[in-house]
Design a protein around this motif. Structure first.
Motif, PDB file in Angstrom:
ATOM      1  N   LEU A  58       4.531   1.151  -9.352  1.00 39.98           N
ATOM      2  CA  LEU A  58       3.264   1.144 -10.081  1.00 39.98           C
ATOM      3  C   LEU A  58       2.783  -0.293 -10.225  1.00 39.98           C
ATOM      4  O   LEU A  58       3.575  -1.205 -10.439  1.00 39.98           O
ATOM      5  CB  LEU A  58       3.417   1.810 -11.456  1.00 39.98           C
ATOM      6  CG  LEU A  58       3.642   3.320 -11.416  1.00 39.98           C
ATOM      7  CD1 LEU A  58       3.919   3.860 -12.816  1.00 39.98           C
ATOM      8  CD2 LEU A  58       2.459   4.031 -10.795  1.00 39.98           C
ATOM      9  N   GLY A  59       1.481  -0.488 -10.070  1.00 45.38           N
ATOM     10  CA  GLY A  59       0.920  -1.836 -10.077  1.00 45.38           C
ATOM     11  C   GLY A  59       0.662  -2.341  -8.661  1.00 45.38           C
ATOM     12  O   GLY A  59      -0.031  -3.334  -8.459  1.00 45.38           O
ATOM     13  N   ARG A  60       1.240  -1.649  -7.686  1.00 49.82           N
ATOM     14  CA  ARG A  60       0.988  -1.929  -6.272  1.00 49.82           C
ATOM     15  C   ARG A  60       0.649  -0.609  -5.597  1.00 49.82           C
ATOM     16  O   ARG A  60       1.055   0.451  -6.055  1.00 49.82           O
ATOM     17  CB  ARG A  60       2.246  -2.503  -5.597  1.00 49.82           C
ATOM     18  CG  ARG A  60       2.703  -3.813  -6.187  1.00 49.82           C
ATOM     19  CD  ARG A  60       4.021  -4.256  -5.587  1.00 49.82           C
ATOM     20  NE  ARG A  60       3.823  -4.710  -4.213  1.00 49.82           N
ATOM     21  CZ  ARG A  60       4.811  -4.917  -3.358  1.00 49.82           C
ATOM     22  NH1 ARG A  60       6.055  -4.712  -3.702  1.00 49.82           N
ATOM     23  NH2 ARG A  60       4.563  -5.335  -2.136  1.00 49.82           N
ATOM     24  N   ASN A  61      -0.080  -0.678  -4.503  1.00 50.18           N
ATOM     25  CA  ASN A  61      -0.254   0.508  -3.668  1.00 50.18           C
ATOM     26  C   ASN A  61       1.085   0.771  -2.999  1.00 50.18           C
ATOM     27  O   ASN A  61       1.883  -0.159  -2.799  1.00 50.18           O
ATOM     28  CB  ASN A  61      -1.318   0.271  -2.590  1.00 50.18           C
ATOM     29  CG  ASN A  61      -2.675  -0.072  -3.175  1.00 50.18           C
ATOM     30  OD1 ASN A  61      -3.092   0.480  -4.181  1.00 50.18           O
ATOM     31  ND2 ASN A  61      -3.361  -1.009  -2.550  1.00 50.18           N
TER      32      ASN A  61
ATOM     33  N   LEU B 116      -3.463   0.962   7.146  1.00 48.06           N
ATOM     34  CA  LEU B 116      -3.812  -0.362   6.618  1.00 48.06           C
ATOM     35  C   LEU B 116      -5.276  -0.396   6.180  1.00 48.06           C
ATOM     36  O   LEU B 116      -5.594  -0.913   5.104  1.00 48.06           O
ATOM     37  CB  LEU B 116      -3.525  -1.446   7.654  1.00 48.06           C
ATOM     38  CG  LEU B 116      -3.867  -2.872   7.229  1.00 48.06           C
ATOM     39  CD1 LEU B 116      -3.109  -3.273   5.963  1.00 48.06           C
ATOM     40  CD2 LEU B 116      -3.555  -3.849   8.360  1.00 48.06           C
ATOM     41  N   SER B 117      -6.162   0.171   6.972  1.00 51.22           N
ATOM     42  CA  SER B 117      -7.591   0.217   6.594  1.00 51.22           C
ATOM     43  C   SER B 117      -7.774   0.964   5.283  1.00 51.22           C
ATOM     44  O   SER B 117      -8.553   0.531   4.423  1.00 51.22           O
ATOM     45  CB  SER B 117      -8.414   0.911   7.684  1.00 51.22           C
ATOM     46  OG  SER B 117      -8.427   0.123   8.847  1.00 51.22           O
ATOM     47  N   ALA B 118      -7.063   2.082   5.129  1.00 48.73           N
ATOM     48  CA  ALA B 118      -7.161   2.864   3.888  1.00 48.73           C
ATOM     49  C   ALA B 118      -6.609   2.070   2.705  1.00 48.73           C
ATOM     50  O   ALA B 118      -7.182   2.095   1.606  1.00 48.73           O
ATOM     51  CB  ALA B 118      -6.420   4.188   4.044  1.00 48.73           C
ATOM     52  N   ALA B 119      -5.516   1.343   2.912  1.00 45.10           N
ATOM     53  CA  ALA B 119      -4.909   0.546   1.835  1.00 45.10           C
ATOM     54  C   ALA B 119      -5.861  -0.583   1.412  1.00 45.10           C
ATOM     55  O   ALA B 119      -6.026  -0.860   0.218  1.00 45.10           O
ATOM     56  CB  ALA B 119      -3.572  -0.034   2.282  1.00 45.10           C
TER      57      ALA B 119
END
Length: 154
Positions: free
Chosen positions: A28-31, A148-151
């Protein structure tokens, strides 16, 4: 009931390389990219891991952690990670608890034989632990760029 887009990250602890146990909520706090692959040290799974490793800096810049998961034992995962130089940890899900949560165990046919196996799948959670994207029946080529694009868009 399998997870679907909009659901929260499940409360589950998993065994990862480095002989550690972590909770998915530790991210949590990161993707978080959680990807499932059929078997360590096979060609498609190796290429997928190498593709994620090649993009590791771009994922880090997008505040995104990566975890790879399969039903392989911890020793097989350690060997796979070390041999290929993966930049992220691998989950050993021998009891299939994580695979069941994400509904990635599917009936597969190979050479006329049916067996249950892991369907290559990827899940992307946002910083709040909400599932934002899922990819199922993944084809390795170009997949990491799509993730990566979605992230980056989160």
């Amino acid at each position: 009931m399998p997870l679907s887009v909009g659901d929260k990250l499940p409360e589950i602890k998993v065994k990862i390389t480095g002989d550690r146990e972590i909770a998915l909520s530790d991210f949590l706090g990161r993707n978080l990219v959680l990807y499932f692959y059929p078997k360590a040290s096979t060609p498609g799974c190796t290429q997928e891991g190498l593709d994620f490793t090649a993009a590791a800096d771009a994922f880090a810049a997008a505040n995104t952690a990566i975890l790879g998961a399969s039903r392989d034992g911890l020793k097989a995962q350690e060997n796979f990670k070390t041999k290929q130089g993966f930049s992220f940890e691998l989950v050993s899900d021998k009891d299939e608890a994580l695979c069941q949560l994400f509904d990635v165990i599917k009936l597969k046919k190979m050479y006329g034989k049916e067996s249950l196996g892991v369907e290559r799948s990827t899940f992307l959670f946002d910083t709040e632990g909400v599932l934002r994207h899922e990819w199922r029946k993944v084809s390795v080529k170009g997949h990491v760029d799509e993730v990566l694009s979605a992230a980056k868009a989160l």
